[in-house]
Design an enzyme around this catalytic site. Structure first.
Site, PDB file in Angstrom:
ATOM      1  N   ASP A  47       0.718  -1.122  -0.033  1.00 17.25           N
ATOM      2  CA  ASP A  47       0.128  -0.053   0.121  1.00 17.25           C
ATOM      3  C   ASP A  47       1.095   1.266  -0.007  1.00 17.25           C
ATOM      4  OD1 ASP A  47      -2.929   1.104   0.289  1.00 17.25           O
ATOM      5  OD2 ASP A  47      -1.706   2.107   1.548  1.00 17.25           O
ATOM      6  N   GLU A  49       0.897   5.433   0.112  1.00 14.64           N
ATOM      7  CA  GLU A  49       0.430   6.828   0.313  1.00 14.64           C
ATOM      8  C   GLU A  49       1.275   7.622  -0.590  1.00 14.64           C
ATOM      9  OE1 GLU A  49      -2.346   7.386   1.892  1.00 14.64           O
ATOM     10  OE2 GLU A  49      -2.630   5.264   2.551  1.00 14.64           O
ATOM     11  N   ASP A 147      -1.620   2.085  -7.132  1.00 18.97           N
ATOM     12  CA  ASP A 147      -0.135   1.840  -6.601  1.00 18.97           C
ATOM     13  C   ASP A 147       0.582   1.308  -7.732  1.00 18.97           C
ATOM     14  OD1 ASP A 147      -0.901   1.940  -3.346  1.00 18.97           O
ATOM     15  OD2 ASP A 147      -2.390   0.806  -4.451  1.00 18.97           O
ATOM     16  N   HIS A 194      -5.647   5.774   6.184  1.00 16.15           N
ATOM     17  CA  HIS A 194      -4.931   6.348   5.422  1.00 16.15           C
ATOM     18  C   HIS A 194      -3.624   6.249   5.823  1.00 16.15           C
ATOM     19  CE1 HIS A 194      -8.533   7.597   3.186  1.00 16.15           C
ATOM     20  NE2 HIS A 194      -9.011   8.171   4.195  1.00 16.15           N
ATOM     21  N   ASP A 199      -3.564   0.002   6.134  1.00 18.38           N
ATOM     22  CA  ASP A 199      -4.689  -0.276   5.014  1.00 18.38           C
ATOM     23  C   ASP A 199      -4.241  -1.731   4.506  1.00 18.38           C
ATOM     24  OD1 ASP A 199      -5.480   2.366   5.242  1.00 18.38           O
ATOM     25  OD2 ASP A 199      -4.502   3.003   3.365  1.00 18.38           O
TER      26      ASP A 199
END
Length: 237
Positions: A47, A49, A147, A194, A199
């Site tokens: 994951d 961000e 991603d 987040h 996540d």
């Protein structure tokens, strides 16, 4: 030519020795092959961000990685890194990113980080090389196609190690919502922290739910339940 008794003893010794080592070699080879096949079934959960979703200007600011087996059991927890980005980029984030990354503490952490994108790729590549064979294990996650776009651009060596296919939990979610709406209501809801590692954990739990409640049982499991039910009926009667 070897003498009868001495020759036969030597030949028996050589034959016996080879026989034992040969059998052990076959067993070890079979075990290694089974282990290799098992490792090839692993999933690489990632994951990210980012500062936004614009692949032309936005950047990765956090990345986490977990490895599971094919039954979604977590086998290894990889790095969870916050990547340094310039203040100008953080200041130009959308209002949504400013709000959520600010609330989670990620923006502050990015400003304090000293980890470069190149260092991060090296860490993650080293991890997946230890845990998975090259070119066989897919990238997994929720809406992981997003991603993947950033990983293809900013961490190409990491992506080169993975299989070209992906396992996207959001695809299963959308099919479940359409085909099994009643079961879908019980699917775990995301906490929306987040943050990368949180996540990933939620995505794995969500896919575990779909596997246990939507996908059909394995044949062996069905047989076991039929046998168990049959035994129970005999006991009751």
């Amino acid at each position: 030519m070897l003498g009868g008794s001495l020759g036969s003893r030597l030949l028996r010794g050589v034959g016996g020795s080879h026989g034992r080592f040969g059998a052990r070699g076959v067993r070890e080879g079979g075990a290694a092959m089974a282990a290799g096949e098992s490792m090839a079934q692993r999933m690489v959960w990632v994951d990210l961000e980012m500062t936004g979703l614009d692949i032309e200007k936005d950047q990765i600011i956090e990345m986490a990685c977990l490895i599971t087996d094919s039954d979604l059991n977590i086998l290894a927890e990889g790095p969870n890194l916050i990547i340094k980005q310039p203040d100008e980029l953080l200041d130009s984030m959308s209002d949504w990113c400013k709000e959520h990354h600010g609330k989670s503490g990620l923006t502050k952490a990015v400003k304090e980080s000293t980890i470069t994108l190149q260092q991060a790729e090296y860490e993650f590549l080293s991890f997946v090389r230890q845990q998975t064979p090259p070119g066989l294990c897919p990238l997994a996650g929720n809406s992981v196609h997003e991603d993947k776009k950033f990983l293809d651009k900013y961490m190409p060596q990491f992506m080169k190690h993975l299989h070209y296919r992906i396992i996207d939990v959001s695809t299963v979610k959308e099919l479940c919502r359409r085909w099994y709406p009643e079961e879908y209501e019980f699917a775990p809801k995301k906490a929306a922290s987040h943050r990368a590692l949180d996540d990933i954990s939620e995505s794995i739990k969500e896919l575990q739910f779909y596997r246990n409640n939507i996908f059909k049982k394995k044949i062996d499991e069905k047989k076991r339940k039929i046998i168990e039910n049959g035994e129970n009926e005999k006991t009751v009667s």
